[in-house]
Write a protein that holds these residues in place. Structure first.
Motif, mmCIF file in Angstrom:
data_model
loop_
_atom_site.group_PDB
_atom_site.id
_atom_site.type_symbol
_atom_site.label_atom_id
_atom_site.label_comp_id
_atom_site.label_asym_id
_atom_site.label_seq_id
_atom_site.Cartn_x
_atom_site.Cartn_y
_atom_site.Cartn_z
ATOM 1 N N TYR A 27 0.817 -1.215 0.000
ATOM 2 C CA TYR A 27 0.000 0.000 0.000
ATOM 3 C C TYR A 27 0.850 1.264 0.000
ATOM 4 O O TYR A 27 0.318 2.357 0.179
ATOM 5 C CB TYR A 27 -0.964 -0.031 1.194
ATOM 6 C CG TYR A 27 -1.867 -1.235 1.109
ATOM 7 C CD1 TYR A 27 -2.991 -1.236 0.292
ATOM 8 C CD2 TYR A 27 -1.545 -2.411 1.776
ATOM 9 C CE1 TYR A 27 -3.784 -2.354 0.163
ATOM 10 C CE2 TYR A 27 -2.333 -3.546 1.651
ATOM 11 C CZ TYR A 27 -3.453 -3.511 0.839
ATOM 12 O OH TYR A 27 -4.224 -4.633 0.703
ATOM 13 N N GLN A 28 2.161 1.118 -0.202
ATOM 14 C CA GLN A 28 3.034 2.295 -0.264
ATOM 15 C C GLN A 28 2.537 3.206 -1.380
ATOM 16 O O GLN A 28 2.054 2.747 -2.409
ATOM 17 C CB GLN A 28 4.470 1.873 -0.524
ATOM 18 C CG GLN A 28 5.043 1.164 0.699
ATOM 19 C CD GLN A 28 6.315 1.784 1.190
ATOM 20 O OE1 GLN A 28 7.364 1.420 0.763
ATOM 21 N NE2 GLN A 28 6.178 2.730 2.094
ATOM 22 N N GLY A 29 2.636 4.500 -1.145
ATOM 23 C CA GLY A 29 2.167 5.465 -2.130
ATOM 24 C C GLY A 29 0.746 5.924 -1.858
ATOM 25 O O GLY A 29 0.245 6.831 -2.506
ATOM 26 N N GLN A 30 0.080 5.287 -0.904
ATOM 27 C CA GLN A 30 -1.259 5.715 -0.503
ATOM 28 C C GLN A 30 -1.355 5.589 1.016
ATOM 29 O O GLN A 30 -0.596 4.853 1.628
ATOM 30 C CB GLN A 30 -2.327 4.869 -1.190
ATOM 31 C CG GLN A 30 -2.167 3.371 -0.952
ATOM 32 C CD GLN A 30 -3.006 2.546 -1.895
ATOM 33 O OE1 GLN A 30 -4.208 2.727 -1.950
ATOM 34 N NE2 GLN A 30 -2.392 1.653 -2.633
ATOM 35 N N ARG A 31 -2.269 6.329 1.597
ATOM 36 C CA ARG A 31 -2.481 6.201 3.030
ATOM 37 C C ARG A 31 -3.285 4.927 3.296
ATOM 38 O O ARG A 31 -4.018 4.451 2.435
ATOM 39 C CB ARG A 31 -3.213 7.424 3.578
ATOM 40 C CG ARG A 31 -2.280 8.596 3.777
ATOM 41 C CD ARG A 31 -3.030 9.790 4.315
ATOM 42 N NE ARG A 31 -3.947 10.318 3.321
ATOM 43 C CZ ARG A 31 -3.597 11.170 2.372
ATOM 44 N NH1 ARG A 31 -2.371 11.609 2.295
ATOM 45 N NH2 ARG A 31 -4.473 11.609 1.498
ATOM 46 N N LEU A 32 -3.139 4.428 4.508
ATOM 47 C CA LEU A 32 -3.821 3.190 4.882
ATOM 48 C C LEU A 32 -4.489 3.374 6.240
ATOM 49 O O LEU A 32 -3.866 3.853 7.190
ATOM 50 C CB LEU A 32 -2.789 2.059 4.947
ATOM 51 C CG LEU A 32 -3.274 0.665 5.301
ATOM 52 C CD1 LEU A 32 -4.265 0.141 4.258
ATOM 53 C CD2 LEU A 32 -2.078 -0.291 5.398
ATOM 54 N N ALA A 60 -11.384 6.699 -0.457
ATOM 55 C CA ALA A 60 -10.732 6.452 -1.755
ATOM 56 C C ALA A 60 -10.428 7.766 -2.466
ATOM 57 O O ALA A 60 -9.368 7.918 -3.083
ATOM 58 C CB ALA A 60 -11.615 5.559 -2.624
ATOM 59 N N ALA A 61 -11.346 8.735 -2.367
ATOM 60 C CA ALA A 61 -11.148 10.037 -3.005
ATOM 61 C C ALA A 61 -9.952 10.776 -2.402
ATOM 62 O O ALA A 61 -9.408 11.691 -3.014
ATOM 63 C CB ALA A 61 -12.415 10.887 -2.862
ATOM 64 N N ARG A 62 -9.542 10.352 -1.213
ATOM 65 C CA ARG A 62 -8.397 10.958 -0.523
ATOM 66 C C ARG A 62 -7.173 10.037 -0.577
ATOM 67 O O ARG A 62 -6.293 10.130 0.267
ATOM 68 C CB ARG A 62 -8.783 11.269 0.926
ATOM 69 C CG ARG A 62 -9.816 12.398 1.015
ATOM 70 C CD ARG A 62 -10.586 12.328 2.328
ATOM 71 N NE ARG A 62 -11.529 13.410 2.491
ATOM 72 C CZ ARG A 62 -12.756 13.424 1.996
ATOM 73 N NH1 ARG A 62 -13.205 12.422 1.277
ATOM 74 N NH2 ARG A 62 -13.560 14.450 2.209
ATOM 75 N N GLN A 63 -7.152 9.136 -1.559
ATOM 76 C CA GLN A 63 -6.042 8.180 -1.740
ATOM 77 C C GLN A 63 -5.736 7.422 -0.450
ATOM 78 O O GLN A 63 -4.577 7.255 -0.054
ATOM 79 C CB GLN A 63 -4.763 8.871 -2.258
ATOM 80 C CG GLN A 63 -4.823 9.332 -3.696
ATOM 81 C CD GLN A 63 -5.647 10.591 -3.862
ATOM 82 O OE1 GLN A 63 -5.447 11.572 -3.161
ATOM 83 N NE2 GLN A 63 -6.578 10.566 -4.801
ATOM 84 N N THR A 64 -6.796 6.946 0.201
ATOM 85 C CA THR A 64 -6.652 6.225 1.455
ATOM 86 C C THR A 64 -7.387 4.890 1.353
ATOM 87 O O THR A 64 -8.574 4.856 1.050
ATOM 88 C CB THR A 64 -7.220 7.055 2.628
ATOM 89 O OG1 THR A 64 -6.566 8.338 2.634
ATOM 90 C CG2 THR A 64 -7.009 6.376 3.960
ATOM 91 N N THR A 65 -6.661 3.809 1.606
ATOM 92 C CA THR A 65 -7.215 2.458 1.555
ATOM 93 C C THR A 65 -7.619 2.026 2.961
ATOM 94 O O THR A 65 -6.959 2.376 3.935
ATOM 95 C CB THR A 65 -6.150 1.479 1.008
ATOM 96 O OG1 THR A 65 -5.797 1.897 -0.306
ATOM 97 C CG2 THR A 65 -6.651 0.058 0.961
ATOM 98 N N ALA A 127 1.735 7.354 3.346
ATOM 99 C CA ALA A 127 2.102 6.735 2.067
ATOM 100 C C ALA A 127 3.488 6.091 2.098
ATOM 101 O O ALA A 127 3.824 5.283 1.236
ATOM 102 C CB ALA A 127 2.025 7.773 0.949
ATOM 103 N N ASP A 128 4.286 6.427 3.107
ATOM 104 C CA ASP A 128 5.620 5.837 3.253
ATOM 105 C C ASP A 128 5.648 4.703 4.272
ATOM 106 O O ASP A 128 6.723 4.190 4.606
ATOM 107 C CB ASP A 128 6.635 6.919 3.664
ATOM 108 C CG ASP A 128 6.793 7.979 2.585
ATOM 109 O OD1 ASP A 128 6.840 7.614 1.391
ATOM 110 O OD2 ASP A 128 6.850 9.171 2.934
ATOM 111 N N GLY A 129 4.471 4.321 4.801
ATOM 112 C CA GLY A 129 4.419 3.216 5.759
ATOM 113 C C GLY A 129 4.744 3.609 7.188
ATOM 114 O O GLY A 129 5.131 2.779 8.004
ATOM 115 N N VAL A 130 4.559 4.899 7.509
ATOM 116 C CA VAL A 130 4.852 5.400 8.853
ATOM 117 C C VAL A 130 3.539 5.654 9.593
ATOM 118 O O VAL A 130 2.599 6.225 9.028
ATOM 119 C CB VAL A 130 5.695 6.697 8.771
ATOM 120 C CG1 VAL A 130 5.867 7.330 10.145
ATOM 121 C CG2 VAL A 130 7.051 6.401 8.131
ATOM 122 N N LEU A 131 3.480 5.217 10.839
ATOM 123 C CA LEU A 131 2.284 5.410 11.660
ATOM 124 C C LEU A 131 2.101 6.892 11.985
ATOM 125 O O LEU A 131 2.981 7.524 12.552
ATOM 126 C CB LEU A 131 2.408 4.598 12.959
ATOM 127 C CG LEU A 131 1.228 4.684 13.912
ATOM 128 C CD1 LEU A 131 -0.052 4.159 13.250
ATOM 129 C CD2 LEU A 131 1.525 3.899 15.183
#
Length: 158
Positions: A27-32, A60-65, A127-131
């Motif tokens: 999921y890198q490149g998007q928020r999770l 999804a509209a905010r690039q968040t999975t 998006a970089d995998g940081v909490l």
């Protein structure tokens, strides 16, 4: 060891609905948004899942999975996802590896009896995998709106 805000999340291989194995690095490149719930098909967990489902387009509209996580079996997760028409995957963390990484297994008391269970918790990962943010001991009502507001804070122009 508890994961702290600002730390990179562990990259574990996880069993997800749709017969997939996912890694958090996928999921890198998007928020999770990773939300942990105690048990599929229970009233609070169903409501929380429905709230995330109903807001899935906004995320999804905010690039968040969105990913839901519990210790339920993959079959239970598949049934829960299908029954509730969730547009996002659910993770079957049967070995508790992800639950332990995020320190959501707690001793709970119900009817005077203690048992180990998942504390309803949500984590926002960048998006970089940081909490970035965490919510622990979540109350379902209004929670999804609170998480979406936190995502909006990240996407708001300076």
């Amino acid at each position: 060891m508890t994961l702290a805000i600002g730390e990179r999340v562990p990259d574990l291989a996880l069993s997800a609905t749709g017969e997939k194995t996912v890694r958090l690095s996928d999921y890198q490149g998007q928020r999770l948004v990773l939300y942990f719930y105690p048990r599929a098909n229970t009233p609070g967990c169903t409501q929380e899942g429905q709230d995330f489902r109903d807001a899935a387009g906004d995320f999804a509209a905010r690039q968040t999975t969105i990913l839901g996580v519990s210790r339920d079996s993959l079959k239970a997760q598949e049934n829960f996802k299908a029954k509730q028409s969730f547009a996002f995957d659910l993770i079957a963390d049967t070995d508790e590896a992800l639950c332990q990484a995020f320190d959501v297994i707690k001793l709970k008391k119900m009817y005077g009896k203690e048992s180990r269970g998942v504390e309803r918790s949500t984590f926002l990962i960048d998006a970089d995998g940081v909490l970035l943010e965490e919510w622990r001991g979540v109350k379902v009502k209004g929670h999804v709106a609170e998480v979406l507001a936190a995502v909006d804070q990240l996407t708001a122009p300076e």
